[in-house]
Design a protein around this motif. Structure first.
Motif, PDB file in Angstrom:
ATOM      1  N   THR A   1       1.479  13.822  11.721  1.00  0.00           N
ATOM      2  CA  THR A   1       2.224  14.933  11.127  1.00  0.00           C
ATOM      3  C   THR A   1       1.330  15.900  10.358  1.00  0.00           C
ATOM      4  N   GLY A   2       0.198  15.426   9.838  1.00  0.00           N
ATOM      5  CA  GLY A   2      -0.666  16.291   9.037  1.00  0.00           C
ATOM      6  C   GLY A   2      -0.042  16.734   7.735  1.00  0.00           C
ATOM      7  N   ASP A   3       0.967  16.002   7.274  1.00  0.00           N
ATOM      8  CA  ASP A   3       1.721  16.425   6.094  1.00  0.00           C
ATOM      9  C   ASP A   3       1.362  15.664   4.827  1.00  0.00           C
ATOM     10  N   GLY A   4       0.289  14.885   4.844  1.00  0.00           N
ATOM     11  CA  GLY A   4      -0.135  14.213   3.618  1.00  0.00           C
ATOM     12  C   GLY A   4      -0.697  15.207   2.621  1.00  0.00           C
TER      13      GLY A   4
ATOM     14  N   TYR B   1      12.678  25.174   6.141  1.00  0.00           N
ATOM     15  CA  TYR B   1      11.249  25.350   5.824  1.00  0.00           C
ATOM     16  C   TYR B   1      11.002  25.152   4.339  1.00  0.00           C
ATOM     17  N   GLU B   2       9.933  24.438   4.028  1.00  0.00           N
ATOM     18  CA  GLU B   2       9.460  24.335   2.659  1.00  0.00           C
ATOM     19  C   GLU B   2       7.960  24.566   2.642  1.00  0.00           C
ATOM     20  N   ASP B   3       7.501  25.273   1.640  1.00  0.00           N
ATOM     21  CA  ASP B   3       6.090  25.616   1.536  1.00  0.00           C
ATOM     22  C   ASP B   3       5.358  24.499   0.807  1.00  0.00           C
ATOM     23  N   ASN B   4       4.668  23.659   1.585  1.00  0.00           N
ATOM     24  CA  ASN B   4       3.886  22.565   1.003  1.00  0.00           C
ATOM     25  C   ASN B   4       2.388  22.842   1.016  1.00  0.00           C
ATOM     26  N   TYR B   5       2.022  24.108   1.226  1.00  0.00           N
ATOM     27  CA  TYR B   5       0.597  24.451   1.247  1.00  0.00           C
ATOM     28  C   TYR B   5       0.113  24.555  -0.192  1.00  0.00           C
ATOM     29  N   PHE B   6      -0.791  23.647  -0.568  1.00  0.00           N
ATOM     30  CA  PHE B   6      -1.232  23.565  -1.953  1.00  0.00           C
ATOM     31  C   PHE B   6      -1.883  24.877  -2.380  1.00  0.00           C
ATOM     32  N   PRO B   7      -1.504  25.433  -3.531  1.00  0.00           N
ATOM     33  CA  PRO B   7      -2.004  26.752  -3.932  1.00  0.00           C
ATOM     34  C   PRO B   7      -3.518  26.895  -3.901  1.00  0.00           C
ATOM     35  N   GLU B   8      -4.241  25.894  -4.387  1.00  0.00           N
ATOM     36  CA  GLU B   8      -5.696  26.001  -4.418  1.00  0.00           C
ATOM     37  C   GLU B   8      -6.282  26.059  -3.012  1.00  0.00           C
TER      38      GLU B   8
ATOM     39  N   ILE C   1       5.517   9.032  -3.452  1.00  0.00           N
ATOM     40  CA  ILE C   1       4.753   7.825  -3.141  1.00  0.00           C
ATOM     41  C   ILE C   1       5.571   6.986  -2.166  1.00  0.00           C
ATOM     42  N   LEU C   2       5.107   6.881  -0.931  1.00  0.00           N
ATOM     43  CA  LEU C   2       5.788   6.071   0.081  1.00  0.00           C
ATOM     44  C   LEU C   2       5.121   4.705   0.117  1.00  0.00           C
ATOM     45  N   LEU C   3       5.825   3.717  -0.387  1.00  0.00           N
ATOM     46  CA  LEU C   3       5.302   2.350  -0.505  1.00  0.00           C
ATOM     47  C   LEU C   3       5.833   1.468   0.612  1.00  0.00           C
ATOM     48  N   PHE C   4       4.978   0.575   1.119  1.00  0.00           N
ATOM     49  CA  PHE C   4       5.328  -0.274   2.254  1.00  0.00           C
ATOM     50  C   PHE C   4       4.438  -1.515   2.218  1.00  0.00           C
TER      51      PHE C   4
ATOM     52  N   LEU D   1       0.868  -1.174   0.000  1.00  0.00           N
ATOM     53  CA  LEU D   1       0.000   0.000   0.000  1.00  0.00           C
ATOM     54  C   LEU D   1       0.902   1.221   0.000  1.00  0.00           C
ATOM     55  N   CYS D   2       0.304   2.417  -0.057  1.00  0.00           N
ATOM     56  CA  CYS D   2       1.126   3.623  -0.052  1.00  0.00           C
ATOM     57  C   CYS D   2       0.379   4.776   0.600  1.00  0.00           C
ATOM     58  N   ILE D   3       1.129   5.784   1.009  1.00  0.00           N
ATOM     59  CA  ILE D   3       0.573   7.098   1.324  1.00  0.00           C
ATOM     60  C   ILE D   3       1.254   8.096   0.411  1.00  0.00           C
ATOM     61  N   LEU D   4       0.544   9.188   0.097  1.00  0.00           N
ATOM     62  CA  LEU D   4       1.027  10.190  -0.851  1.00  0.00           C
ATOM     63  C   LEU D   4       1.436  11.446  -0.096  1.00  0.00           C
ATOM     64  N   LEU D   5       2.657  11.895  -0.335  1.00  0.00           N
ATOM     65  CA  LEU D   5       3.241  13.000   0.407  1.00  0.00           C
ATOM     66  C   LEU D   5       3.723  14.079  -0.565  1.00  0.00           C
ATOM     67  N   PRO D   6       3.864  15.328  -0.099  1.00  0.00           N
ATOM     68  CA  PRO D   6       4.063  16.435  -1.029  1.00  0.00           C
ATOM     69  C   PRO D   6       5.498  16.754  -1.397  1.00  0.00           C
ATOM     70  N   SER D   7       6.509  16.227  -0.684  1.00  0.00           N
ATOM     71  CA  SER D   7       7.883  16.627  -0.970  1.00  0.00           C
ATOM     72  C   SER D   7       8.852  15.531  -0.573  1.00  0.00           C
ATOM     73  N   PRO D   8      10.054  15.527  -1.142  1.00  0.00           N
ATOM     74  CA  PRO D   8      11.065  14.538  -0.739  1.00  0.00           C
ATOM     75  C   PRO D   8      11.403  14.605   0.742  1.00  0.00           C
ATOM     76  N   GLN D   9      11.417  15.809   1.307  1.00  0.00           N
ATOM     77  CA  GLN D   9      11.738  15.944   2.723  1.00  0.00           C
ATOM     78  C   GLN D   9      10.704  15.254   3.595  1.00  0.00           C
ATOM     79  N   VAL D  10       9.417  15.443   3.295  1.00  0.00           N
ATOM     80  CA  VAL D  10       8.355  14.800   4.067  1.00  0.00           C
ATOM     81  C   VAL D  10       8.393  13.292   3.856  1.00  0.00           C
ATOM     82  N   ALA D  11       8.615  12.866   2.604  1.00  0.00           N
ATOM     83  CA  ALA D  11       8.674  11.433   2.328  1.00  0.00           C
ATOM     84  C   ALA D  11       9.821  10.774   3.089  1.00  0.00           C
ATOM     85  N   ALA D  12      10.961  11.456   3.160  1.00  0.00           N
ATOM     86  CA  ALA D  12      12.091  10.909   3.913  1.00  0.00           C
ATOM     87  C   ALA D  12      11.749  10.784   5.395  1.00  0.00           C
TER      88      ALA D  12
END
Length: 666
Positions: free
Chosen positions: A169-172, A493-500, A151-154, A79-90
């Motif tokens: 984390t609330g970072d998905g 800091y990285e801005d992962n707040y989706f523009p929409e 895509i974090l697969l496990f 399965l996987c969870i979807l994350l917004p940046s390499p830093q969060v995925a790491a």
């Protein structure tokens, strides 16, 4: 004024709150039995759940996108969870790796552009730790014309741990991110029927599989089963329209507000509507300005409310936009506050040290402090005795205490920590104070002066419309740790707040000051009525009363709340829109809740009144533990909205009547 229909009757079990809101952050659980069924996985309830709070219930469009990604880049047992940046995925991969025993995971980077067609097989090795795939037959694009997914697969058996990372984390990724990605892939959002050919193909390949709600616990205890949902929820609803205040010339606004011409012209041209997505950076600029304490020309009541900069005065520096950082959720802001304090301590070449969770917190805050870093001391009552206990902890600690996290006031008991005494201890022992001001909100309270970091869930009263998530983090420019924390933020800091999402948040928050005033007034009047019918009121006989106690800053440690209350207050009392009730019996609390004619579901700070049996939802599997800190199992939490006060009094009066009748029947 919002509609005064009987909201609980209008919104059926399992539907979004508000009804027909595709990105709603609440779900209708209209009876006490429904809430218990939700927690116990009752099929009657779980089969009707169309949505839920986004960190607990992964939005159906995110589920659909994740299923597509697993089908193309995963193995049958993954399965996987979807994350917004390499830093969060790491961070997610490290979280799994740090479990005992260590849980392996791998990351695939997937860049999605318009007109993208998924390949029939991955172009990168499935056994690599980090893979990358970028596909586009369109011209190079920027902004929301390009979705970069991590895509974090496990292994499927490890779903509960990955889900914990997503929740804490609330970072998905957000549901709007998923819908945009699906549209680039030529797929309909979840809940919108695709064309027959596509639908048949998806069904055949199992790509529309989703996590079964029954096992979607707060801290998932089981490996989820797979099911295929059906939903008739429409994919989009227009942004709520609000009345426009009088416009002023651009030149006057620039002079008064010291805004950039671009922003002022932009607001002048777009006022009253959502900002265009290509100008989302201006929406974020406006959000930071509001959070820093400034008014914008587009804000309701411009010129009518004193523009008091946060943290300023008496020779102190005021909070600037540069001190404000945006996050995709309030919990993300809390997680990153903990992270930057840890990084700052390590940058000094020192061991991190333990943190302190002070007062009974929102559940995930405690989990963050326990699961990341060197551990946590929990001082769960947050009263005067706990200040003394904190001083003893600091004095005995072999490694200096890292930080203290608290809420002002707390959720759900609305008690206020003694920020004056806490600040003195922080200065003496060198730990950081992180204050969650979500419940108090930065119009009613001024907590920056006591904090090193202030966090808030913008999803709540700042937004009000319950259709978008967001969070903020503010550094106190006058705090002793400011330079160290700012240095960390500059590098990490990285801005992962989706523009929409930022566009919706900007639109929703234009009238937040006026909304807070109306809600302050309503809550003050409503709690006065309920207090007069409680056992705590001595002016009338206690015979037959069902309400035991009203928890509200006016009645809970008011002298401590006044340490940080802004004056003059905006509206009556300035105590905010949240309160809780306890009852003389479980039967009385259930009768009250079931007969209360407002919307019912998780979350708070909505422009409409919203109630929930908080302890049942947040601590159902640890009721005795919560009771040990004064949080009773039969507690009902209420977030007051903008309805007509007479309507609110009618609703709550009738609910108290039902509770008292239940007491009489016992």
């Amino acid at each position: 004024m919002i509609a005064t229909q009987r909201a609980s009757e209008a919104i059926p079990l399992g539907s979004s709150v508000p009804a027909l809101t595709p990105h709603a952050i609440s779900v209708s659980l209209p009876t006490w039995r429904d809430n218990v069924g939700y927690e116990e996985g009752d099929k009657r309830v779980v089969d009707r759940m169309e949505t839920g709070y986004p960190r607990f219930f992964i939005h159906r469009s995110i589920q659909k996108l994740a299923a597509l990604c697993v089908a193309k880049f995963g193995r049958p047992d993954e399965l996987c969870i979807l994350l917004p940046s390499p830093q969060v995925a790491a961070e997610g991969r490290d979280f799994l790796a740090n479990q005992k025993p260590s849980l392996p995971a791998r990351i695939v980077e997937f860049v999605i552009c318009p007109s993208l067609t998924l390949p029939s097989s991955p172009t990168t090795p499935l056994d690599s730790s980090v893979s990358s795939l970028s596909i586009s037959d369109a011209a190079p694009a920027t902004g929301v014309d390009l979705i970069e997914l991590q895509i974090l697969l496990f292994d499927k058996a490890h779903w509960a741990f990955a889900k914990a990372f997503w929740q804490h984390t609330g970072d998905g990724i957000s549901s709007r991110t998923a819908e945009r990605a699906l549209s680039f892939l030529g797929e309909a959002p979840a809940g919108v029927a695709p064309d027959p050919a596509t639908g048949a193909a998806l069904e055949k390949q199992g790509k529309n599989a989703t996590i079964n709600w029954k096992n979607n616990r707060h801290y998932g205890r089981k490996t989820p089963s797979i099911s295929t949902p059906s939903s008739s929820t429409p994919s989009f609803t227009p942004a709520p329209q609000r009345p426009d205040p009088p416009k002023r010339p651009v030149e006057e606004r620039i002079a008064d507000e010291n805004l950039t011409p671009d922003l002022t012209t932009y607001l002048e041209e777009r006022y009253g509507r959502n900002l265009p997505l290509f100008n989302a950076h201006l929406a974020k600029h406006a959000l930071k300005r509001r959070i820093a304490g400034g008014l914008l020309p587009s804000d309701e009541g411009f010129g009518a409310v004193a523009d008091i900069q946060r943290g300023g005065g008496d020779g102190k520096k005021a909070v600037r936009e540069e001190d404000v950082y945006l996050y995709p959720t309030g919990m993300s802001a809390i997680w990153h506050a903990h992270d930057i304090v840890r990084r700052a301590r390590r940058a000094e070449g020192k061991p991190e040290g333990e943190s302190v969770c002070y007062g009974f917190p929102y559940t995930d805050t405690l989990k963050i402090l326990q699961k990341w870093g060197d551990g946590c001391h929990f001082l769960g009552r947050g009263g005067p005795d706990d200040v003394d206990a904190l001083a003893e902890v600091c004095a005995k600690a072999e490694t200096p205490i890292l930080s203290l996290f608290c809420e002002f006031p707390s959720n759900p008991l609305l008690t206020s920590p003694d920020l004056v005494r806490l600040r003195k201890l922080a200065d003496q022992y060198g730990f950081a104070i992180v204050i969650d001001e979500t419940i108090g909100n930065f119009i009613n309270v001024e907590v920056v002066q006591f904090a090193d970091v202030v966090v808030s869930s913008l999803s709540k009263i700042f937004s009000g419309d319950a259709n978008v998530m967001g969070g903020s983090l503010v550094l106190n420019p006058n705090g002793p740790l400011y330079t160290k924390l700012q240095t960390v933020m500059t590098s990490s800091y990285e801005d992962n707040y989706f523009p929409e999402d930022s566009v919706y948040m900007e639109r929703n928050s234009r009238d937040y000051r006026g909304r807070i005033k109306r809600i302050n007034d309503n809550t003050y009047a409503l709690t006065s009525l309920l207090h007069s019918r409680s056992l705590r009121d001595d002016s009338s006989s206690s015979t037959g009363k069902a309400v035991k106690r009203v928890y509200y800053p006016r009645y809970q440690t008011p002298e401590i709340f006044h340490q940080a209350r802004r004056t003059p207050t905006l509206g009556e009392g300035g105590y905010g829109g949240l309160f809780s009730l306890t009852f003389t019996s479980a039967k009385a609390s259930e009768a009250f809740f079931d007969n209360l004619q407002c919307a019912k579901g998780p979350s708070l700070g909505t422009a409409f009144t919203l109630a929930c049996p908080y302890t049942i939802l947040a601590h159902y599997f640890e009721l005795d533990w919560a009771a040990g800190y004064g949080v009773e199992a039969n507690l009902v939490r209420v977030s007051v909205g903008e309805e007509d006060i007479e309507t609110l009094k009618e609703w709550f009066g009738a609910a108290v009547d039902a509770a008292e009748a239940a007491v009489g029947d016992a």
